[in-house]
Design an enzyme around this catalytic site. Sequence first.
Site, PDB file in Angstrom:
ATOM      1  CD  GLU A  33      -2.908  -1.265   0.394  1.00 14.88           C
ATOM      2  OE1 GLU A  33      -3.132  -0.272  -0.308  1.00 14.88           O
ATOM      3  OE2 GLU A  33      -3.559  -2.322   0.299  1.00 14.88           O
TER       4      GLU A  33
ATOM      5  CB  CYS B   9      -1.975   7.097   1.402  1.00 18.33           C
ATOM      6  SG  CYS B   9      -3.350   6.293   2.209  1.00 18.33           S
TER       7      CYS B   9
END
Length: 497
Positions: free
Chosen positions: A245, A279
């Site tokens: 990720e 993010c």
Amino acid sequence: MTATHVPGLPRVEDGQLISTNPATGEEAGRVPVADETAVTDAVTRARAAGLWWQGLGWEGRKTRLLRWRSLIVHRIDELAALTHSESGKPVTDGLMEAAAAIEHLDWAARNAKRVLGPRRVRTRLLVAEHTGHLEYQPYGVVGVIGPWNYPILTPVGPISGALAAGNAVVLKPSEYTPMVGQWLADTFAEVVPEHPVLQVVHGLGDVGGALCRAGVHKIAFTGSTATAKRVMAACAENLVPVVLEAGGKDALIVDADADVAAAADAAVWGAMTNAGQTCVGIERVYAVAPVYDRFVEAVVAKAATLRTGEEIGPITMPKQLGIIREHIEDALAKGGRAVLGGADAVQAPYVSPTVFVDVPADAAAQREETFGPTLTITKVADADEAVTRANDSPYGLGGAVFGKRDAIRIARRLRSGMVAVNGTLTFVGMGNLPFGGVGESGFGRIHGEDGLREFARAKSITVRRGPSLLPAMTFERTPAQVRQIVKALRLLYGRKP
Ligand code: NAD
């Protein structure tokens, strides 16, 4: 006394990692740094603990995980305060982050058996006398390596999936937020005191590297794209599978029939929550010409009300301040206009909200992850141009669309793992939706059914249930039987659709 301090990195003194509040410099706590042996020992202990945990079965694990969930709910204020004290993020943001973590933990605990448990599958022609069985078995030990920006949610997502699937976990939290990682392991041990099913090892990047090589069966990494590549290379040495990720440069598209006020509100939230250190934070907006002016005006009016030290917390990682400053200076040098904030926005450890227009597509602020409370808004002719520009990025994590008639069609066309329609970041709040990116944003999924399967191996079992009418897989088959099988194939699969 031994002290090592690389500028920009957290301090290590006498083998202790010192966590500090980025806003005040105050110490938030200290934890021992693990050496290579300590990491390997943790993984060895985890192997045994994992077998015990697996032996608890679906119901046993569910009960323990739900107890942990309840414990976190009861002590949510303590967790949010701890997160505030070491990352600097506002307490309310810490509470919301914990709420999302609780949602994922609850969902994984309740759904693991349904998603991963044994099931029969229909038989097929070639082995018609066999039944098929499928189940998803745990890997054993999963190493979780986490970032600092969401120190509760980012580890709890993969930890929930990995534990619910029956694995033991060794967590290496970010060196900027070790105390939150420690809190997670300590509280888990309160509900699972028997064996070290969730352990934590602390240190800088080298400790993460050691974890990749310590005999874990899978690594779940969340962090920057550059580190993701290093993690994958380290894991390649032993063919350890990875879920990565990584970073993002998410775009929001505002279409002509959008509710402009709602779009502006969501853009500011998506870009500036957690001081932009998200993010899946919105870093770019593409607004179609008919709504562009109104949208820019509404964004500026909204973002101008946010105050550093209040809604906008400090930049947690000191070296990020330099990157944000570079992106701002580069955008201005290339002809971008700051309609809010700009050249003087960076006042360490804070960055005040900054909104740019007219930033060319090759500027760093349009291409690289800025990770600050900044936003570029670009005028486009129509939604097609918006999609083309949004997709012109090596990253592909999340994204958002505001509009009515075509919004879902536009969402489908965005090259990303998640898209929020008429909202931003909302996909993070649903335990039943997978989360992960494409391209430089990584691969694999956490959360939801895919996030459970990520932490288990598919195990296929066939069981013979009677004599074979058309034995295909034996040397005893006759040429006539082979011809019959081919005949059956022609009947079943030979017709053109
Ligand atoms: P980072 O890559 O610097 O560090 C992440 C973790 O990796 C830390 O625990 C660090 O100690 C460890 N690490 C560093 N070098 C290592 C190595 N060689 N081997 C193994 N581990 C190593 O990232 P960060 O600054 O902590 O986090 C910010 C980044 O994370 C941003 O790019 C952000 O977009 C990304 N992020 C992604 C997601 C997502 O879900 N996709 C979520 C949050 C943050």
